[in-house]
Design a protein around this motif. Structure first.
Motif, PDB file in Angstrom:
ATOM      1  N   GLU A 313     -36.840 -29.633 123.701  1.00 25.36           N
ATOM      2  CA  GLU A 313     -36.500 -29.558 125.115  1.00 25.36           C
ATOM      3  C   GLU A 313     -37.986 -29.689 126.030  1.00 25.36           C
ATOM      4  O   GLU A 313     -39.128 -29.657 125.398  1.00 25.36           O
ATOM      5  CB  GLU A 313     -35.877 -28.247 125.520  1.00 25.36           C
ATOM      6  CG  GLU A 313     -36.858 -27.133 125.218  1.00 25.36           C
ATOM      7  CD  GLU A 313     -36.144 -25.662 125.692  1.00 25.36           C
ATOM      8  OE1 GLU A 313     -36.874 -24.907 125.971  1.00 25.36           O
ATOM      9  OE2 GLU A 313     -35.000 -25.719 125.753  1.00 25.36           O
ATOM     10  N   ARG A 318     -41.014 -26.242 133.177  1.00 29.19           N
ATOM     11  CA  ARG A 318     -40.191 -25.267 133.001  1.00 29.19           C
ATOM     12  C   ARG A 318     -40.414 -24.016 133.786  1.00 29.19           C
ATOM     13  O   ARG A 318     -41.311 -23.329 133.902  1.00 29.19           O
ATOM     14  CB  ARG A 318     -40.233 -24.633 131.291  1.00 29.19           C
ATOM     15  CG  ARG A 318     -39.101 -23.861 130.811  1.00 29.19           C
ATOM     16  CD  ARG A 318     -39.302 -23.767 129.188  1.00 29.19           C
ATOM     17  NE  ARG A 318     -40.523 -24.113 128.619  1.00 29.19           N
ATOM     18  CZ  ARG A 318     -41.305 -22.783 128.302  1.00 29.19           C
ATOM     19  NH1 ARG A 318     -40.584 -21.681 128.576  1.00 29.19           N
ATOM     20  NH2 ARG A 318     -42.517 -22.987 127.726  1.00 29.19           N
ATOM     21  N   GLY A 652     -34.852 -23.019 131.573  1.00 26.12           N
ATOM     22  CA  GLY A 652     -34.631 -24.195 130.876  1.00 26.12           C
ATOM     23  C   GLY A 652     -35.653 -25.055 131.142  1.00 26.12           C
ATOM     24  O   GLY A 652     -36.409 -25.021 132.055  1.00 26.12           O
ATOM     25  N   ALA A 653     -35.525 -26.311 130.474  1.00 23.49           N
ATOM     26  CA  ALA A 653     -36.403 -27.561 130.718  1.00 23.49           C
ATOM     27  C   ALA A 653     -36.300 -28.048 132.293  1.00 23.49           C
ATOM     28  O   ALA A 653     -35.155 -27.880 132.741  1.00 23.49           O
ATOM     29  CB  ALA A 653     -36.220 -28.732 129.941  1.00 23.49           C
TER      30      ALA A 653
END
Length: 661
Positions: A313, A318, A652-653
């Motif tokens: 990912e 992030r 998350g990314a």
């Protein structure tokens, strides 16, 4: 006292060959540089450190003359202290003590006449000054008359005149010719650790004043090397910012192109590697040779690892933390690249594509320096990878350093290189740490242990011990010492382990606990020893607690393992052992970025800050804060009402652009 630095072959590290050749040396010490911290008297600690260095050099055959400069009574007291300290040391040595000279000890060269009379080949001047400041605000390694930030001080002018000899013009920039009686001078700070030893060894401490060295340093080759080093680092940073502007998918596609290119060029890579292997036959150790050799399976594994990194990912942008600082004022903490990495590795050509792929995924610029043993392999791999990246990124993003001069220049560029990662011997890592202000990430030793507990399953222990030693003996995660609970000695398990290792071709050495009980085994070279070969130390311990204490005392905080069927004891071992990697019923060879699922690693860190253990993409990231407001002001904290309320935003990314360092 650290002593004179040596390279991995035991040769003294010398960057000023002319200085290192001097055997008759005059030392001028400013009395003000050896006063105690309260300024009320002479510091015996500083004088003791200086005396230790004088004694060591004299015992090595150097002829030394000491001149104290400053207030007469203080100089007499300091000389008397040094004389008494030297008498207490073995072996007894001779040091010539010249009469003290008085005057402005920080600003005058007071030992010139004494040095000439002594026939000195080098004059070292120690004071509170670290050297001559150049136009860039840094201490010049070699004094250039036309490059200092200001007109020369009286000390510099006198030193240049002494170094140049009577046939030389002034130091304001006119041409200089070294006279027959010229004596090179090094100006350095008395408080630098082991300063005299390092100067005499030819290391770049302080500033050297010597017309011949100035001419060489000003030559086209040296100028090109210095320019090349800085330019490479600057171009790598600029290219890393272009890389960060790409989307996550675009960077992943670059990595897939690199992986495909390596597989397609397998024959070319193996041919280059064969040339390195042929050149190194009989010239390097077996452990280095194991690291040097590339095989088709290794290239396939490298490509697999690079594809795994491409599938990870998105690491950049992030979200790590989101906070409402005040109403309408939102603060985010996000991941960004570290910047420019300098990775120095010995005889490990497979490290080059691993490190390059991690830098590409993490958005970092990269400078690489491989061991001379892998010159052909590294050049081939670098060419293939940069070609796969394309002309807009490849030539600048990943630079290959090819000369020793460039490395030494790069280690001085703490303003454009952000992190040094050495992968190699203890001597390499120690040398780099001692010769740069850039943060260093890595480990010096790989002294790994396997502890066979009283509750171990013996067949399991045999499999783990044999794999940890024989799978790849030269690796830093190979076991170097097997600790066996004493119960197994009584039950025959110790002998079974010993015989299994010997049958596998491993030389078994007896640790201190077994020397009298197993006299047929050769004694271990030391309690803390890294073999990097088909050899291991065998020890017995009375308990798991003793094993843990032994690991902490003699290990290197790399990777340590317990073999046991007792889950509670295993958990206690995993909690207690203070190493980067701690395993239960698993070979130490699992301590690897590829096996951890990181795709690859730039190395294994035993540092206690930033990154520890196998360092993959996450270890090459840092963070920055993003604050979004609407005209908010502080006004001495009266213009805002703080809420500091954590917000959910997901971790998350974040396929964000423009988040780079």
């Amino acid at each position: 006292m650290g002593g004179i630095l040596v390279d991995r072959f035991g040769k003294p590290v010398a960057f000023r060959e002319g200085v290192a050749a001097a055997r008759k040396i005059t030392l001028q010490v400013a009395i003000t540089s050896v006063v105690s911290q309260d300024g009320q008297g002479i510091s015996l600690a500083l004088l003791g450190a200086l005396t230790d260095q004088l004694q060591l050099l004299a015992s090595l055959g150097y002829q030394l003359q000491l001149v104290m400069a400053g207030e007469p009574a203080a100089c007499d007291k300091a000389v008397h202290a040094v004389q008494n300290l030297i008498k207490l040391k073995e072996p007894v040595v001779d040091v010539c003590f010249a009469p003290h000279v008085s005057g402005g000890e920080e600003g005058s060269l007071l030992a010139a006449e004494a040095a000439r009379g002594f026939g000195a080949q080098l004059l070292v001047v120690l004071s509170g000054c670290r050297g001559v400041t150049g136009q860039d605000g840094r201490i010049a390694r070699v004094y250039q008359p036309s490059s200092s930030a200001a007109p020369p001080s009286p000390l510099v002018a006198a030193a240049w005149q002494l170094a140049s000899g009577p046939a030389t013009a002034s130091p304001e920039g006119e041409a200089a010719t070294s006279g027959a009686s010229g004596i090179p001078v090094v100006l350095a700070a008395a408080g630098e650790p082991d300063v005299l030893l390092r100067v005499v060894a030819g290391q770049d401490v302080g500033t050297l004043l010597d017309p011949a060295a100035a001419e060489a340093a000003g030559g086209a080759r040296a100028a090109a090397a210095a320019s090349s080093a800085r330019d490479m680092a600057v171009r790598a940073r600029e290219a890393s910012r272009r890389l960060q502007a790409l989307s996550s998918q675009q960077r992943s596609e670059l990595l897939l192109r690199v992986a495909d290119a390596l597989v397609a060029a397998q024959d070319e890579i193996l041919q280059a590697n064969a040339a390195d292997v042929a050149d190194s036959q009989g010239r390097i150790s077996d452990s280095l040779m194991q690291r040097l050799v590339l095989k088709p399976a290794k290239i396939a594994q490298l490509a697999e690892g690079i594809r795994a990194i491409a599938a990870q990912e998105e690491p950049l942008g992030r979200l790590l933390r989101k906070v409402e600082v005040a109403e309408g004022l939102i603060l985010d903490k996000v991941t960004v690249p570290i910047g420019v990495l300098l990775v120095i590795f010995e005889a490990r050509p497979d490290a080059l594509p691993q490190i390059a792929s991690l830098a590409i995924r993490s958005g970092n610029g990269l400078l690489l320096k491989g061991g001379k043993e892998a010159t052909h392999s590294n050049a081939c791999l670098h060419r293939i990878i940069t070609a796969a990246l394309g002309p807009s990124l490849g030539p600048d993003l990943i630079g290959l350093v090819t000369s020793r001069e460039e490395i030494e220049s790069l280690l001085a560029l703490d303003d454009v290189v952000d992190l040094v990662i050495p992968r190699g011997s203890n001597a390499l890592v120690s040398h780099i740490k001692a010769n740069t202000r850039i943060p260093v990430l890595g480990h010096a030793d790989g002294i790994c242990h396997v502890y066979v507990d009283a509750a171990a399953d013996l067949p399991t222990a045999l499999r783990i011990v044999l794999d940890a030693k024989t799978d790849y003996p030269a690796a830093c995660n190979a076991v170097e010492k097997v600790l066996v609970h004493r119960d197994w000695q009584q039950k025959g398990g110790l002998q079974t382990i010993q015989e299994a290792l010997q049958k596998a071709g491993v030389t078994v050495y007896a640790g201190s606990s077994l020397r009298s009980e197993l006299p047929d085994l050769p004694p271990a070279p030391a309690a803390r020893h890294e073999y990097s070969a088909m050899a291991v130390t065998l020890e017995v311990v009375d308990s798991m607690e003793d094993a843990i204490d032994h690991i902490h005392k003699y290990g290197s905080s790399h990777t340590d393992c317990i073999v046991t069927t007792d889950g509670a004891r295993a958990d206690a071992f995993l909690r207690a052992v203070d190493s980067a990697c701690v395993f239960h019923n698993a070979s130490t060879r699992f301590a690897d970025g590829f096996r951890f699922g990181l795709g690859a690693e730039v190395g294994i860190s035993t540092s206690r800050i930033h990154a520890r253990g196998p360092v993959g993409v996450e270890g090459l990231l840092t963070s920055k804060w993003l604050l979004r407001g609407d005209g908010h002001i502080v006004a001495k904290d009266t213009g805002v009402r703080f809420t500091h309320r954590p917000l959910s935003g997901g971790a998350g990314a974040g396929d964000a652009e423009g988040v780079g360092a």
